[in-house]
Design an enzyme around this catalytic site. Structure first.
Site, PDB file in Angstrom:
ATOM      1  N   ASP A   6      22.464  58.531  40.734  1.00  0.00           N
ATOM      2  CA  ASP A   6      22.848  57.161  41.457  1.00  0.00           C
ATOM      3  C   ASP A   6      23.851  57.419  42.380  1.00  0.00           C
ATOM      4  O   ASP A   6      24.536  58.413  42.544  1.00  0.00           O
ATOM      5  CB  ASP A   6      23.610  56.179  40.178  1.00  0.00           C
ATOM      6  CG  ASP A   6      24.138  54.843  40.808  1.00  0.00           C
ATOM      7  OD1 ASP A   6      23.415  54.230  41.322  1.00  0.00           O
ATOM      8  OD2 ASP A   6      25.211  54.615  40.526  1.00  0.00           O
ATOM      9  N   SER A   7      24.153  56.254  43.090  1.00  0.00           N
ATOM     10  CA  SER A   7      25.167  56.318  44.398  1.00  0.00           C
ATOM     11  C   SER A   7      26.542  56.897  43.723  1.00  0.00           C
ATOM     12  O   SER A   7      27.433  57.250  44.148  1.00  0.00           O
ATOM     13  CB  SER A   7      25.100  55.128  45.119  1.00  0.00           C
ATOM     14  OG  SER A   7      25.410  54.013  44.492  1.00  0.00           O
ATOM     15  N   CYS A  69      19.050  53.830  40.423  1.00  0.00           N
ATOM     16  CA  CYS A  69      19.960  53.003  41.579  1.00  0.00           C
ATOM     17  C   CYS A  69      19.154  52.429  42.199  1.00  0.00           C
ATOM     18  O   CYS A  69      18.032  53.035  42.885  1.00  0.00           O
ATOM     19  CB  CYS A  69      20.656  54.268  42.370  1.00  0.00           C
ATOM     20  SG  CYS A  69      21.332  53.348  44.030  1.00  0.00           S
ATOM     21  N   GLU A 154      33.873  47.789  40.092  1.00  0.00           N
ATOM     22  CA  GLU A 154      34.489  49.221  40.231  1.00  0.00           C
ATOM     23  C   GLU A 154      36.109  49.104  40.174  1.00  0.00           C
ATOM     24  O   GLU A 154      36.599  50.019  39.968  1.00  0.00           O
ATOM     25  CB  GLU A 154      33.863  49.845  41.491  1.00  0.00           C
ATOM     26  CG  GLU A 154      32.419  50.227  41.384  1.00  0.00           C
ATOM     27  CD  GLU A 154      32.108  51.551  41.978  1.00  0.00           C
ATOM     28  OE1 GLU A 154      32.867  52.057  42.763  1.00  0.00           O
ATOM     29  OE2 GLU A 154      30.951  51.930  41.664  1.00  0.00           O
ATOM     30  N   CYS A 188      20.660  45.390  40.019  1.00  0.00           N
ATOM     31  CA  CYS A 188      21.604  46.159  40.592  1.00  0.00           C
ATOM     32  C   CYS A 188      22.489  46.829  39.250  1.00  0.00           C
ATOM     33  O   CYS A 188      22.665  46.216  38.335  1.00  0.00           O
ATOM     34  CB  CYS A 188      22.744  45.595  41.427  1.00  0.00           C
ATOM     35  SG  CYS A 188      24.063  46.749  41.966  1.00  0.00           S
ATOM     36  N   HIS A 190      25.227  47.775  38.511  1.00  0.00           N
ATOM     37  CA  HIS A 190      26.473  47.359  37.992  1.00  0.00           C
ATOM     38  C   HIS A 190      26.659  46.210  37.557  1.00  0.00           C
ATOM     39  O   HIS A 190      27.546  45.543  36.818  1.00  0.00           O
ATOM     40  CB  HIS A 190      27.334  47.181  39.367  1.00  0.00           C
ATOM     41  CG  HIS A 190      27.907  48.656  39.876  1.00  0.00           C
ATOM     42  ND1 HIS A 190      27.127  49.398  40.217  1.00  0.00           N
ATOM     43  CD2 HIS A 190      29.304  48.930  39.836  1.00  0.00           C
ATOM     44  CE1 HIS A 190      27.935  50.460  40.588  1.00  0.00           C
ATOM     45  NE2 HIS A 190      29.087  50.230  40.385  1.00  0.00           N
TER      46      HIS A 190
END
Ligand code: DGL
Length: 269
Positions: A6-7, A69, A154, A188, A190
């Site tokens: 993942d990023s 991702c 984040e 996504c 997140h």
């Protein structure tokens, strides 16, 4: 090992589902935290970064890599599968999370109208629209980018008033565009962490769909259909974590995603 890329941190939400559905396997997670987020980066950049990460995971003993991702799956997977693997790594495989999700999403809707939330990169790539059309040509799909949501997660703001404001704003905008939507896909990694704020703003008739379960189920199915790959995977039930940022940064951030009690390794490539 199964490589999970993942990023940054988001893929941990997918890894958790994989560990639950397939606990016997070993996982090597790589977060490109030093260069995250990928969400608004160009196709070329995301392809280059993702390919570097895939090469790294291959070289560390992963014959199978999952791009956990959406942005990398949407913008880099096809080129890696078509232009790189057959020539350089014919015995290795890279899977993404857009196609398995597209295969299932139509099953959730009764009205035939679904909404998709993703990063700007995922939405502009059109990958979900293209993939869903293969499986559900009649489905009416409305996409909406939520660029504020990844930073909210984040920076530990997922339960704040700010998060509630932006989540409601994006949900209202999506439903204003298509009031017949009865299924909302969080495309996504997140976004599941904003579940509380999303449920608070979402009308009760709209079903919320998370990718983690779908990806895990599809991976189980993939390994059943590909014993030649399954046989190559080690099975000690262990996970290791690599990051392109510092180990400390990764360990701290991962705890926001509910992943604790491990030591990460910092790498460069
Ligand atoms: N992991 C990314 C995704 O699922 C979100 C974070 C980023 O923009 O890098 O699209």
């Amino acid at each position: 090992m199964i490589g999970v890329f993942d990023s940054g941190f988001g893929g941990l939400t997918i890894l958790k589902n994989l560990q639950k559905a397939l606990p016997q396997y070993d996982y090597l997670y790589l977060g490109d935290n030093a260069r995250a987020p990928y969400g608004s980066r160009s196709f070329e950049t995301i392809f280059r970064y993702t390919l570097q990460a895939v090469r790294e995971l291959f070289s560390r003993g992963c014959p199978l890599v999952i791009l956990a991702c959406n942005t990398a799956s949407a913008k880099a997977l096809r080129s890696i599968q078509q232009d790189v693997l057959p020539y350089e790594f014919p015995d290795k495989r890279v899977l993404g999370i857009v196609r398995p999700t597209a295969e299932e999403i139509g099953k959730f809707s009764k009205t035939g109208h679904i909404g998709i939330f993703g990063t700007a990169g995922t939405v502009s790539s059109g990958s979900y629209l293209i993939e869903i059309k293969h499986f559900y040509p009649e489905l009416h799909v409305t996409q909406h980018a939520c660029p504020m949501w990844v930073p909210l997660v984040e920076y530990g703001e997922r339960e704040s008033e700010g998060a509630k404001f932006f989540v409601k704003k994006d949900i209202d905008a999506l439903l204003a565009e298509d009031p017949e939507i009865d299924t909302l896909l969080l495309a996504c990694t997140h976004y599941p962490l904003l579940e509380g704020a999303i449920r608070a703003a979402l009308p009760g008739n709209v079903k919320l769909v998370f990718q983690g379960d779908i990806v895990a189920e599809k991976t189980v199915d993939y390994l059943r259909r590909h014993p030649e790959m399954e046989n190559r995977l080690t099975k000690n039930g262990k996970s290791r974590f690599l990051t392109t940022d510092t180990a400390k940064f990764f360990e701290k951030g991962a705890s926001l995603f509910g992943m604790t009690g491990f030591s990460a390794e910092s790498i460069t490539f």
